[in-house]
Design a protein around this motif. Structure first.
Motif: not given
Length: 207
Positions: A97-109, A124-128
């Motif tokens: 990834g390239t963001g400042g913080c990891a995306d917990r629901q990464d759309p590309a992944l 449905t995305p799960a709570a994180t």
């Protein structure tokens, strides 16, 4: 004059009395063109009927100067599909990834996971948590039938420790590690337990 000579004279008189022809070279050429046009029109009509009988997807080659028509069987989309698969196979991996913080629901992944496991499409995305994890990492957390599905992609150089329970891991094409795990909610078997090895094998060369 003999009888034969009389008959020959009658034929000569009849030939000499014949009217002049009512057509010339230009008329003959024009008639020939009209016949050629009618033949080509008949061939084209036959080709259209053949396409209608063959159904959607048929490819019909119209007649050329030779006046022949050729019909190819449906299936022109198959080579295009093969080309698309080859392009996807040689496409560069997704990588870290390239963001400042990891995306917990990464759309590309998520897009890759849904390709490898279509049953979770639209889940449905799960709570994180809101803890900021390194931006080079990628995550996906989904609520699925019977529990949760979690996918983690760690960049090269990160120590890997598999979580307890039903999980699988594999090295990625970009030098990192992909981890796929599922856990049951409310008892029962972990969801997609038998599908995780196949999902890891699908994701690894694309990450």
């Amino acid at each position: 004059m003999t009888e034969d000579e009389k008959i020959a004279a009658l034929f000569r008189d009849a030939a000499g009395a014949a009217p002049p022809p009512g057509f010339d070279h230009a008329d003959v050429t024009a008639a020939s063109r009209r016949i050629t046009v009618r033949r080509r029109a008949a061939l084209i009509t036959g080709a259209v009927v053949l396409a209608a009988v063959a159904g959607v997807g048929s490819v019909v080659a119209l007649p050329r100067e030779s006046g022949t028509a050729t019909s190819a069987a449906a299936g022109a989309a198959a080579p295009e599909a093969d080309n698309a698969e080859r392009e996807q196979a040689v496409a560069p991996p997704l990588g870290p990834g390239t963001g400042g913080c990891a995306d917990r629901q990464d759309p590309a992944l998520r897009s890759l996971v849904e390709q490898g496991l279509p049953e979770v499409t639209g889940a449905t995305p799960a709570a994180t948590t809101d803890v900021c994890l390194p931006g080079a990492e990628r995550y996906l957390n989904l609520e699925v039938t019977g529990g949760l599905l979690v996918v983690s992609v760690l960049p090269p150089g990160v120590a890997v420790s598999l979580p307890p329970g039903n999980s699988r891991s594999a090295p990625t094409a970009s030098g990192g590690t992909v981890i796929v795990g599922s856990s049951a909610v409310g008892g029962g078997p972990a969801p997609y337990a038998s599908r995780l090895p196949g999902l890891v094998a699908y994701l690894a060369p694309r990450l």
